[in-house]
Design an enzyme around this catalytic site. Structure first.
Site, short mmCIF file in Angstrom:
data_model
loop_
_atom_site.label_atom_id
_atom_site.label_comp_id
_atom_site.label_asym_id
_atom_site.label_seq_id
_atom_site.Cartn_x
_atom_site.Cartn_y
_atom_site.Cartn_z
N GLY A 1 -2.15 -5.52 -10.90
CA GLY A 1 -1.91 -4.17 -11.43
C GLY A 1 -2.43 -4.00 -12.83
N CYS B 1 0.85 -1.17 0.00
CA CYS B 1 0.00 0.00 0.00
C CYS B 1 0.90 1.24 0.00
CB CYS B 1 -0.83 -0.07 1.28
SG CYS B 1 -2.18 1.02 1.27
C1 LIG Z 1 -9.25 2.33 -3.05
C2 LIG Z 1 -8.11 1.36 -2.93
C3 LIG Z 1 -7.84 0.79 -1.70
C4 LIG Z 1 -6.77 -0.11 -1.56
N1 LIG Z 1 -6.56 -0.69 -0.35
C5 LIG Z 1 -5.60 -1.64 -0.23
C6 LIG Z 1 -5.45 -2.37 0.99
O1 LIG Z 1 -6.17 -2.17 1.96
N2 LIG Z 1 -4.46 -3.30 1.04
C7 LIG Z 1 -3.64 -3.55 -0.03
O2 LIG Z 1 -2.77 -4.42 0.06
N3 LIG Z 1 -3.76 -2.90 -1.19
C8 LIG Z 1 -4.73 -1.96 -1.32
N4 LIG Z 1 -4.92 -1.35 -2.52
C9 LIG Z 1 -4.12 -1.74 -3.70
C10 LIG Z 1 -4.84 -2.83 -4.49
O3 LIG Z 1 -4.96 -4.02 -3.74
C11 LIG Z 1 -4.09 -3.16 -5.80
O4 LIG Z 1 -2.80 -3.59 -5.48
C12 LIG Z 1 -4.00 -1.96 -6.72
O5 LIG Z 1 -5.24 -1.29 -6.84
C13 LIG Z 1 -3.54 -2.39 -8.14
O6 LIG Z 1 -4.43 -3.31 -8.71
P1 LIG Z 1 -5.53 -2.86 -9.82
O7 LIG Z 1 -4.79 -2.15 -10.91
O8 LIG Z 1 -6.16 -4.15 -10.27
O9 LIG Z 1 -6.48 -1.93 -9.11
C14 LIG Z 1 -5.97 -0.43 -2.69
C15 LIG Z 1 -6.26 0.15 -3.92
C16 LIG Z 1 -7.31 1.03 -4.06
C17 LIG Z 1 -7.62 1.60 -5.43
#
Ligand SMILES: Cc1cc2nc3c(=O)[nH]c(=O)nc-3n(C[C@H](O)[C@H](O)[C@H](O)COP(=O)(O)O)c2cc1C
Length: 332
Positions: free
Chosen positions: A205, A104
């Site tokens: 991602g 994060c």
């Molecule tokens: C609103 C939001 C909240 C997130 N909260 C967390 C979290 O609590 N823990 C975590 O490991 N990653 C968190 N992430 C990261 C996501 O798990 C993920 O790694 C990131 O969005 C990339 O994947 P994507 O392109 O499919 O969205 C968050 C992302 C977003 C957009």
């Protein structure tokens, strides 16, 4: 091509899983995504500090009533002993997997670096992982980014440390900590990580379509695909990707009557889970995502956001989707 994998003793039935997202991946949304094909889901992060576990926010994040599936609880923090204690408490309360968040970007806990900021300090990463793995009998997993920044893409080193510590699966977001959410995710480092370790790896991602999921699987040889933002307003993405990976063909988008039923069901589960006034408030966020691609969605969203009660929201959502269905019938 359909990889299947295990997290410790637990088989993951489909290779496409829901990424943890704070404020989004609550029990209602996780349940819905699993119903629509997500092989595995992880809770929103909770503080890896036992003192914070009983706050209202943490208690809601940890509620799992009626959840029969494998429960993965994500913890975030910087202090090995507190993280170990938090893991133990969550495992005692029935977590089947403890996931550690080092992915994060913006997270600070007790004004100390946590989340992906930890990736800079490999020795501390090792201490945290060892302490947590030692503290619980359930499998411990880890979520990371590819490294600290472009010059210190130490994902492979961290992955080796994780495997050595007894971590049982690794999710990797294809950006560095410094990237935040900018630019495009890259998958070369994820491929290197997969090649360097034996435990299951999930690639994460920007995976927004079945074709992209297949490309990433082939490029990286990972065991699973983790989807975050593309599931917002589109929990059908799991079914679509799984079908494409299995058959090489695309499923048609969900019919409007199915969309209506799923959205109304999701709203109801939010009201049941959060009660008043939080349920209607959280419903607004999801509704915005559900309708953004539909004709008249933005006008509807503005009106929906003014509604205070569950009854008003349900009636208005029902009417919106019925009008869309009617419009479709007229156009046919
Ligand atoms: C609103 C939001 C909240 C997130 N909260 C967390 C979290 O609590 N823990 C975590 O490991 N990653 C968190 N992430 C990261 C996501 O798990 C993920 O790694 C990131 O969005 C990339 O994947 P994507 O392109 O499919 O969205 C968050 C992302 C977003 C957009």
């Amino acid at each position: 091509m359909q990889p299947s994998f295990h997290i410790g003793p637990h088989p993951i039935p489909h290779p496409v899983v829901l990424a943890p997202m704070a404020g989004i991946t609550d029990l209602p949304f996780r349940t819905l995504c699993r119903k629509l094909g997500a092989g595995y889901t992880v809770s929103e992060m909770v503080a890896g500090n036992p003192k914070l576990i009983n706050t209202r926010k943490s208690s809601l994040r940890l509620r799992h009533d009626g959840d029969e599936s494998l429960r993965a609880v994500q913890i975030v923090g910087w202090d090995p002993q507190s993280m170990a204690e938090a893991a133990r408490i969550n495992a005692d309360q029935g977590a089947g997997v403890i996931d550690i968040n080092m992915g994060c970007p913006a997270k600070k806990v007790c004004s100390k670096a946590a989340g992906s900021a930890l990736l800079k300090d490999e020795a501390l990463v090792e201490r945290i992982l060892n302490a947590v793995v030692k503290a619980v009998d359930v499998p411990v997993t880890l979520k990371i980014r590819t490294g600290w920044d472009a010059n210190q893409r130490n994902g492979v080193t961290i992955a080796r440390i994780a495997e050595q510590a007894g971590i049982q699966a690794l999710a990797v977001h294809g950006r560095t900590r410094a990237c935040a959410f900018k630019g495009l995710a890259e998958y070369d480092t994820i491929a290197q990580i997969k090649a360097a370790i034996y435990i299951p790896v999930m690639a994460n991602g920007d995976i927004s379509s079945p074709e992209k999921a297949k490309e990433v699987l082939e490029h990286t040889a990972v065991d699973g695909i983790m989807v975050g933002r593309s599931a917002l307003g589109n929990p059908w993405v799991f079914r679509a990707i799984t079908h494409y990976l299995k058959t090489g063909t695309q499923l048609p988008p969900p019919a409007l009557h199915e969309v209506k039923d799923v959205v109304l069901g999701h709203l109801q589960s939010l009201y049941d889970f959060y009660g008043d006034p939080l349920g209607p408030r959280i419903a607004r966020k999801h509704m915005g995502w559900y309708v953004e691609k539909h004709k008249g969605g933005s006008t509807f969203r503005k009106a929906f956001n003014q509604l205070e009660t569950a009854t008003q929201q349900l009636a208005s959502a029902q009417e919106f989707f019925e009008q869309l269905i009617e419009g479709e019938v007229m156009a046919a």
